[in-house]
Design a protein around this motif. Sequence first.
Motif, PDB file in Angstrom:
ATOM      1  N   SER A 117       0.824  -1.210   0.000  1.00 62.49           N
ATOM      2  CA  SER A 117       0.000   0.000   0.000  1.00 62.49           C
ATOM      3  C   SER A 117       0.862   1.267   0.000  1.00 62.49           C
ATOM      4  CB  SER A 117      -0.988  -0.003   1.163  1.00 62.49           C
ATOM      5  OG  SER A 117      -0.304   0.231   2.351  1.00 62.49           O
ATOM      6  N   HIS A 118       2.141   1.126   0.262  1.00 63.07           N
ATOM      7  CA  HIS A 118       3.041   2.284   0.206  1.00 63.07           C
ATOM      8  C   HIS A 118       3.981   2.221  -0.998  1.00 63.07           C
ATOM      9  CE1 HIS A 118       1.609   2.762   4.340  1.00 63.07           C
ATOM     10  NE2 HIS A 118       1.843   4.024   4.121  1.00 63.07           N
ATOM     11  N   GLY A 119       3.711   1.324  -1.910  1.00 70.72           N
ATOM     12  CA  GLY A 119       4.510   1.271  -3.136  1.00 70.72           C
ATOM     13  C   GLY A 119       5.846   0.573  -3.002  1.00 70.72           C
ATOM     14  N   LEU A 120       6.041  -0.140  -1.884  1.00 73.80           N
ATOM     15  CA  LEU A 120       7.285  -0.906  -1.719  1.00 73.80           C
ATOM     16  C   LEU A 120       7.065  -2.326  -2.242  1.00 73.80           C
ATOM     17  CD1 LEU A 120       7.929   0.225   1.939  1.00 73.80           C
ATOM     18  CD2 LEU A 120       9.598   0.548   0.099  1.00 73.80           C
ATOM     19  N   THR A 121       8.070  -2.890  -2.878  1.00 69.21           N
ATOM     20  CA  THR A 121       7.951  -4.282  -3.343  1.00 69.21           C
ATOM     21  C   THR A 121       8.528  -5.210  -2.286  1.00 69.21           C
ATOM     22  OG1 THR A 121       8.150  -3.634  -5.652  1.00 69.21           O
ATOM     23  CG2 THR A 121       8.618  -5.939  -5.130  1.00 69.21           C
ATOM     24  N   PRO A 122       7.689  -6.097  -1.743  1.00 70.29           N
ATOM     25  CA  PRO A 122       8.202  -7.043  -0.749  1.00 70.29           C
ATOM     26  C   PRO A 122       9.020  -8.158  -1.404  1.00 70.29           C
ATOM     27  CG  PRO A 122       5.790  -6.824  -0.615  1.00 70.29           C
ATOM     28  CD  PRO A 122       6.229  -6.208  -1.905  1.00 70.29           C
ATOM     29  N   ILE A 123      10.072  -8.551  -0.724  1.00 76.02           N
ATOM     30  CA  ILE A 123      10.774  -9.803  -1.046  1.00 76.02           C
ATOM     31  C   ILE A 123      10.390 -10.736   0.099  1.00 76.02           C
ATOM     32  CG2 ILE A 123      13.018 -10.946  -1.314  1.00 76.02           C
ATOM     33  CD1 ILE A 123      14.172  -8.236  -2.247  1.00 76.02           C
ATOM     34  N   ILE A 124       9.453 -11.629  -0.164  1.00 80.11           N
ATOM     35  CA  ILE A 124       8.865 -12.436   0.922  1.00 80.11           C
ATOM     36  C   ILE A 124       9.601 -13.771   1.031  1.00 80.11           C
ATOM     37  CG2 ILE A 124       6.757 -13.447   1.833  1.00 80.11           C
ATOM     38  CD1 ILE A 124       5.182 -11.698  -0.131  1.00 80.11           C
ATOM     39  N   CYS A 125      10.081 -14.076   2.244  1.00 84.54           N
ATOM     40  CA  CYS A 125      10.852 -15.311   2.428  1.00 84.54           C
ATOM     41  C   CYS A 125       9.985 -16.446   2.965  1.00 84.54           C
ATOM     42  CB  CYS A 125      11.998 -15.079   3.408  1.00 84.54           C
ATOM     43  SG  CYS A 125      13.104 -13.760   2.893  1.00 84.54           S
ATOM     44  N   LEU A 161       5.162  -9.303  -6.945  1.00 78.98           N
ATOM     45  CA  LEU A 161       5.977  -9.665  -5.781  1.00 78.98           C
ATOM     46  C   LEU A 161       7.277 -10.360  -6.162  1.00 78.98           C
ATOM     47  CD1 LEU A 161       3.260 -11.301  -3.474  1.00 78.98           C
ATOM     48  CD2 LEU A 161       4.262  -9.015  -3.213  1.00 78.98           C
ATOM     49  N   VAL A 162       8.191 -10.342  -5.215  1.00 82.33           N
ATOM     50  CA  VAL A 162       9.359 -11.224  -5.276  1.00 82.33           C
ATOM     51  C   VAL A 162       9.226 -12.173  -4.084  1.00 82.33           C
ATOM     52  CG1 VAL A 162      11.875 -11.377  -5.203  1.00 82.33           C
ATOM     53  CG2 VAL A 162      10.780  -9.411  -6.319  1.00 82.33           C
ATOM     54  N   ILE A 163       9.374 -13.449  -4.336  1.00 86.49           N
ATOM     55  CA  ILE A 163       9.335 -14.436  -3.247  1.00 86.49           C
ATOM     56  C   ILE A 163      10.689 -15.140  -3.217  1.00 86.49           C
ATOM     57  CG2 ILE A 163       8.222 -16.539  -2.376  1.00 86.49           C
ATOM     58  CD1 ILE A 163       5.624 -15.592  -3.622  1.00 86.49           C
ATOM     59  N   ALA A 164      11.242 -15.312  -2.029  1.00 87.14           N
ATOM     60  CA  ALA A 164      12.525 -16.012  -1.897  1.00 87.14           C
ATOM     61  C   ALA A 164      12.281 -17.345  -1.200  1.00 87.14           C
ATOM     62  CB  ALA A 164      13.513 -15.170  -1.103  1.00 87.14           C
ATOM     63  N   TYR A 165      12.578 -18.425  -1.894  1.00 85.52           N
ATOM     64  CA  TYR A 165      12.537 -19.738  -1.230  1.00 85.52           C
ATOM     65  C   TYR A 165      13.899 -19.967  -0.590  1.00 85.52           C
ATOM     66  CZ  TYR A 165      13.070 -24.683  -0.450  1.00 85.52           C
ATOM     67  OH  TYR A 165      13.372 -25.895   0.140  1.00 85.52           O
ATOM     68  N   GLU A 166      13.900 -20.005   0.736  1.00 89.49           N
ATOM     69  CA  GLU A 166      15.147 -20.172   1.478  1.00 89.49           C
ATOM     70  C   GLU A 166      15.011 -21.325   2.476  1.00 89.49           C
ATOM     71  OE1 GLU A 166      17.549 -16.284   1.496  1.00 89.49           O
ATOM     72  OE2 GLU A 166      16.194 -16.200   3.178  1.00 89.49           O
ATOM     73  N   THR A 202      -0.746 -15.358 -13.633  1.00 85.99           N
ATOM     74  CA  THR A 202      -0.239 -14.603 -12.478  1.00 85.99           C
ATOM     75  C   THR A 202       1.051 -15.247 -11.975  1.00 85.99           C
ATOM     76  OG1 THR A 202      -2.483 -13.999 -11.847  1.00 85.99           O
ATOM     77  CG2 THR A 202      -0.809 -13.812 -10.135  1.00 85.99           C
ATOM     78  N   ALA A 203       1.016 -16.559 -11.824  1.00 86.63           N
ATOM     79  CA  ALA A 203       2.189 -17.276 -11.306  1.00 86.63           C
ATOM     80  C   ALA A 203       3.405 -17.047 -12.202  1.00 86.63           C
ATOM     81  CB  ALA A 203       1.873 -18.762 -11.201  1.00 86.63           C
ATOM     82  N   ASP A 204       3.160 -16.967 -13.488  1.00 88.66           N
ATOM     83  CA  ASP A 204       4.273 -16.804 -14.435  1.00 88.66           C
ATOM     84  C   ASP A 204       4.935 -15.433 -14.331  1.00 88.66           C
ATOM     85  OD1 ASP A 204       4.029 -19.341 -15.416  1.00 88.66           O
ATOM     86  OD2 ASP A 204       2.805 -18.771 -17.143  1.00 88.66           O
ATOM     87  N   GLN A 205       4.256 -14.489 -13.703  1.00 85.84           N
ATOM     88  CA  GLN A 205       4.842 -13.153 -13.579  1.00 85.84           C
ATOM     89  C   GLN A 205       5.656 -12.966 -12.301  1.00 85.84           C
ATOM     90  OE1 GLN A 205       2.151  -9.774 -14.788  1.00 85.84           O
ATOM     91  NE2 GLN A 205       0.702 -11.455 -14.903  1.00 85.84           N
ATOM     92  N   VAL A 206       5.390 -13.780 -11.300  1.00 83.18           N
ATOM     93  CA  VAL A 206       6.060 -13.612 -10.000  1.00 83.18           C
ATOM     94  C   VAL A 206       7.523 -14.018 -10.120  1.00 83.18           C
ATOM     95  CG1 VAL A 206       6.059 -14.294  -7.565  1.00 83.18           C
ATOM     96  CG2 VAL A 206       3.904 -14.174  -8.827  1.00 83.18           C
ATOM     97  N   ARG A 207       8.399 -13.177  -9.569  1.00 82.56           N
ATOM     98  CA  ARG A 207       9.818 -13.550  -9.580  1.00 82.56           C
ATOM     99  C   ARG A 207      10.134 -14.302  -8.288  1.00 82.56           C
ATOM    100  NH1 ARG A 207      13.112  -8.344 -11.258  1.00 82.56           N
ATOM    101  NH2 ARG A 207      11.660  -7.324  -9.839  1.00 82.56           N
ATOM    102  N   ILE A 208      10.740 -15.461  -8.445  1.00 84.89           N
ATOM    103  CA  ILE A 208      11.014 -16.303  -7.284  1.00 84.89           C
ATOM    104  C   ILE A 208      12.517 -16.570  -7.204  1.00 84.89           C
ATOM    105  CG2 ILE A 208      10.397 -18.402  -6.038  1.00 84.89           C
ATOM    106  CD1 ILE A 208       7.897 -18.620  -7.813  1.00 84.89           C
TER     107      ILE A 208
END
Length: 255
Positions: A117-125, A161-166, A202-208
Motif C-alpha cells: 500500500s506504500h509502493g514498496l515491493t516485498p521480497i517475501i521469504c 511480488l518477489v518471493i525467496a525460497y530459502e 499470475t504465477a508466471d509473472q512472480v519472480r522467485i
Amino acid sequence: MRTPIIAGNWKMNKTISEAEALVKEMLDGLTAIQSVEKVLCPPFIDLDRVASLIQGTNISLGAQNMHWEEKGAFTGEISPLMLKDICQYVILGHSERRTYFGETDEIVNRKVKAALSHGLTPIICVGETEAQYDAGETESVVRRQVEGVLAGLSAEQVAGLVIAYEPIWAIGTGKAATAEQAQKVIGGVVRATIAQLYSQATADQVRIQYGGSTNSKNIKEIMSQPDVDGALVGGASLRPAEFVAMVRITAELYQ
Ligand code: PEP
C-alpha cells in the motif's frame, strides 16, 4: 520473460563507514551489468548513506524488515512510510525474523499488505527447517507459508511480488540446496501454489529467488533452472568481488 533479481541481505553487518566502503568496492562492477536487477539491503542505519552512493545508478535499495503500521507507539520499529521515499524493496518474513522475533505468516501478511500500500515491493521469504525437510514436509510447509503470506492479496498485487525460497538448513551453513531441489520447490510448490490460488498467468509473472549459501561457484547451476529468477544472498553479498561475480554469471545466462 522475468527480469532476474539478485538481492544482497547484509543482515546486522556494517557500520555506516563500512557500508560506504563496501558499496564503493561494488559500484562499478554492479552498474556495468544491465540485464540483472541488483538490490542492496543494508541495515536501517546505513540506508541513507547507501542511497546517496547508488543514486542515479541501476542499483535498487531494500530494507530488511518493517512494521506494518505507519507511525505510533512502536518503540524501535521502522514504518513503511519511513521507507517508501528511500527504498524500492523490503525483505519480509526472513527466517531469522521468524525464528528469533516470532514472526508468523499472519504478521508477514500484514507487513506485505502495508508495504504494497506504500509502493514498496516485498521480497517475501519462505522455507522449511531441517527437521521439516528430514520429515518430508517441505511441500506442505512451503505451500502453507505461501498461502498464509499472500492471504487477501489481488492477482495484480501478487504478480509484482518477489518471493525467496530459502530452506533454513541452507542459510549460512555452506550447504546449499542442489539446483534440482531449488527448482522442485520453486516451480513445483511456490509457483504451482500461486497458479492454484490465482492463475498460471499470475504465477508466471512472480519472480522467485532461491536463497541459502549461494556463491559464485553454485549460482550458475541454480540460476539455470527454469523457475529460478534470482537469488537472495547473505554472506556472499558482503564480499564485493564475490557478489559482483554472482551478478555477472547470472547476466551471462540471460544474454
Ligand atoms: C539469507 O540470509 O537470506 C541467506 C541466504 O544467507 P546465506 O547466503 O549466507 O546463506
